[in-house]
Design a protein around this motif. Structure first.
Motif, PDB file in Angstrom:
ATOM      1  N   LEU A  75       0.828  -1.210   0.000  1.00 39.33           N
ATOM      2  CA  LEU A  75       0.000   0.000   0.000  1.00 39.33           C
ATOM      3  C   LEU A  75       0.864   1.263   0.000  1.00 39.33           C
ATOM      4  N   VAL A  76       1.828   1.316   0.909  1.00 39.85           N
ATOM      5  CA  VAL A  76       2.660   2.517   1.048  1.00 39.85           C
ATOM      6  C   VAL A  76       3.519   2.731  -0.198  1.00 39.85           C
ATOM      7  N   ARG A  77       4.082   1.652  -0.712  1.00 35.98           N
ATOM      8  CA  ARG A  77       4.914   1.790  -1.914  1.00 35.98           C
ATOM      9  C   ARG A  77       4.082   2.354  -3.071  1.00 35.98           C
ATOM     10  N   LYS A  78       2.877   1.862  -3.228  1.00 31.73           N
ATOM     11  CA  LYS A  78       2.007   2.342  -4.307  1.00 31.73           C
ATOM     12  C   LYS A  78       1.625   3.811  -4.105  1.00 31.73           C
ATOM     13  N   LEU A  79       1.390   4.203  -2.849  1.00 31.62           N
ATOM     14  CA  LEU A  79       1.068   5.615  -2.572  1.00 31.62           C
ATOM     15  C   LEU A  79       2.269   6.497  -2.915  1.00 31.62           C
ATOM     16  N   LYS A  80       3.451   6.050  -2.499  1.00 32.30           N
ATOM     17  CA  LYS A  80       4.662   6.853  -2.729  1.00 32.30           C
ATOM     18  C   LYS A  80       4.964   6.986  -4.214  1.00 32.30           C
ATOM     19  N   ARG A  81       4.651   5.948  -4.976  1.00 32.42           N
ATOM     20  CA  ARG A  81       4.910   6.005  -6.421  1.00 32.42           C
ATOM     21  C   ARG A  81       3.782   6.657  -7.208  1.00 32.42           C
ATOM     22  N   GLY A 120      -4.253  15.232  -2.629  1.00 32.35           N
ATOM     23  CA  GLY A 120      -2.787  15.325  -2.575  1.00 32.35           C
ATOM     24  C   GLY A 120      -2.211  15.521  -1.183  1.00 32.35           C
ATOM     25  N   THR A 121      -3.033  15.312  -0.138  1.00 35.44           N
ATOM     26  CA  THR A 121      -2.562  15.502   1.245  1.00 35.44           C
ATOM     27  C   THR A 121      -2.011  14.191   1.812  1.00 35.44           C
ATOM     28  N   TYR A 168       0.782   0.548   9.680  1.00 35.42           N
ATOM     29  CA  TYR A 168       1.608   0.611   8.470  1.00 35.42           C
ATOM     30  C   TYR A 168       1.541   2.020   7.856  1.00 35.42           C
ATOM     31  N   LEU A 169       0.346   2.560   7.736  1.00 31.87           N
ATOM     32  CA  LEU A 169       0.169   3.890   7.127  1.00 31.87           C
ATOM     33  C   LEU A 169       0.671   4.998   8.048  1.00 31.87           C
ATOM     34  N   LEU A 170       0.340   4.901   9.337  1.00 32.52           N
ATOM     35  CA  LEU A 170       0.772   5.932  10.297  1.00 32.52           C
ATOM     36  C   LEU A 170       2.297   5.975  10.393  1.00 32.52           C
ATOM     37  N   ASP A 171       2.929   4.796  10.415  1.00 31.24           N
ATOM     38  CA  ASP A 171       4.397   4.731  10.499  1.00 31.24           C
ATOM     39  C   ASP A 171       5.045   5.373   9.280  1.00 31.24           C
ATOM     40  N   ALA A 172       4.355   5.326   8.135  1.00 31.42           N
ATOM     41  CA  ALA A 172       4.914   5.889   6.903  1.00 31.42           C
ATOM     42  C   ALA A 172       4.580   7.373   6.756  1.00 31.42           C
ATOM     43  N   GLY A 173       3.895   7.953   7.757  1.00 29.96           N
ATOM     44  CA  GLY A 173       3.616   9.391   7.720  1.00 29.96           C
ATOM     45  C   GLY A 173       2.281   9.759   7.102  1.00 29.96           C
ATOM     46  N   TYR A 174       1.478   8.757   6.764  1.00 32.62           N
ATOM     47  CA  TYR A 174       0.133   9.044   6.243  1.00 32.62           C
ATOM     48  C   TYR A 174      -0.869   9.072   7.389  1.00 32.62           C
ATOM     49  N   ILE A 175      -2.001   9.739   7.156  1.00 37.59           N
ATOM     50  CA  ILE A 175      -3.084   9.708   8.140  1.00 37.59           C
ATOM     51  C   ILE A 175      -4.243   8.923   7.523  1.00 37.59           C
ATOM     52  N   PRO A 176      -4.477   7.714   8.028  1.00 43.07           N
ATOM     53  CA  PRO A 176      -5.567   6.921   7.463  1.00 43.07           C
ATOM     54  C   PRO A 176      -6.934   7.465   7.863  1.00 43.07           C
ATOM     55  N   MET A 186      -4.998   5.856  18.238  1.00 44.55           N
ATOM     56  CA  MET A 186      -3.764   5.685  17.461  1.00 44.55           C
ATOM     57  C   MET A 186      -3.542   6.830  16.467  1.00 44.55           C
ATOM     58  N   GLY A 187      -4.622   7.515  16.108  1.00 45.87           N
ATOM     59  CA  GLY A 187      -4.472   8.636  15.177  1.00 45.87           C
ATOM     60  C   GLY A 187      -5.219   8.476  13.868  1.00 45.87           C
ATOM     61  N   ALA A 188      -6.010   7.401  13.752  1.00 49.19           N
ATOM     62  CA  ALA A 188      -6.816   7.247  12.542  1.00 49.19           C
ATOM     63  C   ALA A 188      -8.022   8.182  12.613  1.00 49.19           C
ATOM     64  N   VAL A 189      -8.471   8.621  11.453  1.00 50.67           N
ATOM     65  CA  VAL A 189      -9.689   9.423  11.357  1.00 50.67           C
ATOM     66  C   VAL A 189     -10.828   8.468  10.998  1.00 50.67           C
ATOM     67  N   LEU A 190     -11.872   8.472  11.794  1.00 45.79           N
ATOM     68  CA  LEU A 190     -12.973   7.538  11.560  1.00 45.79           C
ATOM     69  C   LEU A 190     -14.087   8.238  10.789  1.00 45.79           C
TER      70      LEU A 190
END
Ligand SMILES: [Fe+2]
Length: 244
Positions: A89-95, A103-104, A126-134, A158-162
């Motif tokens: 998921l993260v690799r695909k987002l980064k690419r 774009g946020t 996984y997403l939070l560790d990579a700097g994204y906000i799920p 944990m920081g997810a937005v519901l």
């Protein structure tokens, strides 16, 4: 109001079936007081080429913007996808093979309705560790949450937005989803509500009934936060306001 989850673009997923239907949905949105919509489409489904998907998505979004201008429908469209959890998921987002909201750092994600809770924990970490906000789409509809609603407290911590679906609170997805929707709203765990619109006639692109119901039950500050202030903050890449 701002709707950050709507399947508005035709031919990409199980949302709008034609340009005509998409235009009608946009008209409904404007009439119900929506100014901005994230035209999210299902993405990262198994067997689909993500890189190609983005190219097709962007071309269709641009076509729809032109169409709305021609029809004089004052609806602003921003890009976004409802991304199904899956490998890399993260690799695909980064690419840039998958798109965040406008774009946020905010990423709208979902899992299969019968996914186990550990999969949601893993995806969020996984997403939070990579700097994204799920932004977790419709947690109230997942079976594991209907069995153990307290999971959502931990995910919010944990920081997810519901993100709550409009249909859940009106009972469209069954009693289980409606009960968890109430649980989340009563405990002020919801940061965002959206239409998750798919059609012009069912699961519509109208937020007015939801705004009115939330205002009746929780006071007008509730829809103001969930349908206007927080989605605006997300589009600008700023932190959402949390009750706790
Ligand atoms: Fe959706």
């Amino acid at each position: 109001m701002i709707d950050l989850h709507a399947h508005l673009l035709p031919g990409l997923d199980d949302g709008a079936r034609s340009w005509e239907e998409a235009v009608e949905m946009a008209q409904t949105a404007v009439e119900s007081g929506i100014e901005t919509v994230a035209a999210t489409c299902h993405a990262n489904l198994p067997g689909r080429n993500s890189a190609d998907m983005v190219r097709v998505y962007r071309r269709r979004l641009e076509q729809f913007r032109e169409l709305l201008e021609k029809e004089r429908i004052p609806l602003r469209l921003v890009e976004g996808m409802e991304i199904l959890d899956g490998a890399e998921l993260v690799r695909k987002l980064k690419r840039g093979e998958l798109l965040t909201i406008n774009g946020t750092r905010y990423v709208l994600v979902e899992v299969r309705l019968d996914a186990p809770a550990w999969q949601i924990y893993r995806m969020l970490i996984y997403l939070l560790d990579a700097g994204y906000i799920p932004i977790l789409a419709h947690p109230e509809r997942y079976r594991c949450v209907q069995r153990v609603p307290a999971h959502v407290k931990e995910w919010a911590r944990m920081g997810a937005v519901l993100q709550l679906d409009k249909g859940s609170i009106f009972g469209r997805f069954g009693e289980g989803a409606a009960d968890v929707a109430d649980y989340m709203l009563d405990r002020q765990l919801v940061s965002l509500a959206a239409t998750d619109a798919h059609r012009v006639d069912v699961r519509t692109l109208s937020l007015a009934p939801l705004r009115d119901l939330l205002a009746r039950r929780y006071g007008s500050a509730c829809p103001e936060l969930l349908l206007r202030e927080n989605p605006k903050r997300i589009l600008e890449g700023n932190d959402v306001i949390r009750f706790r």
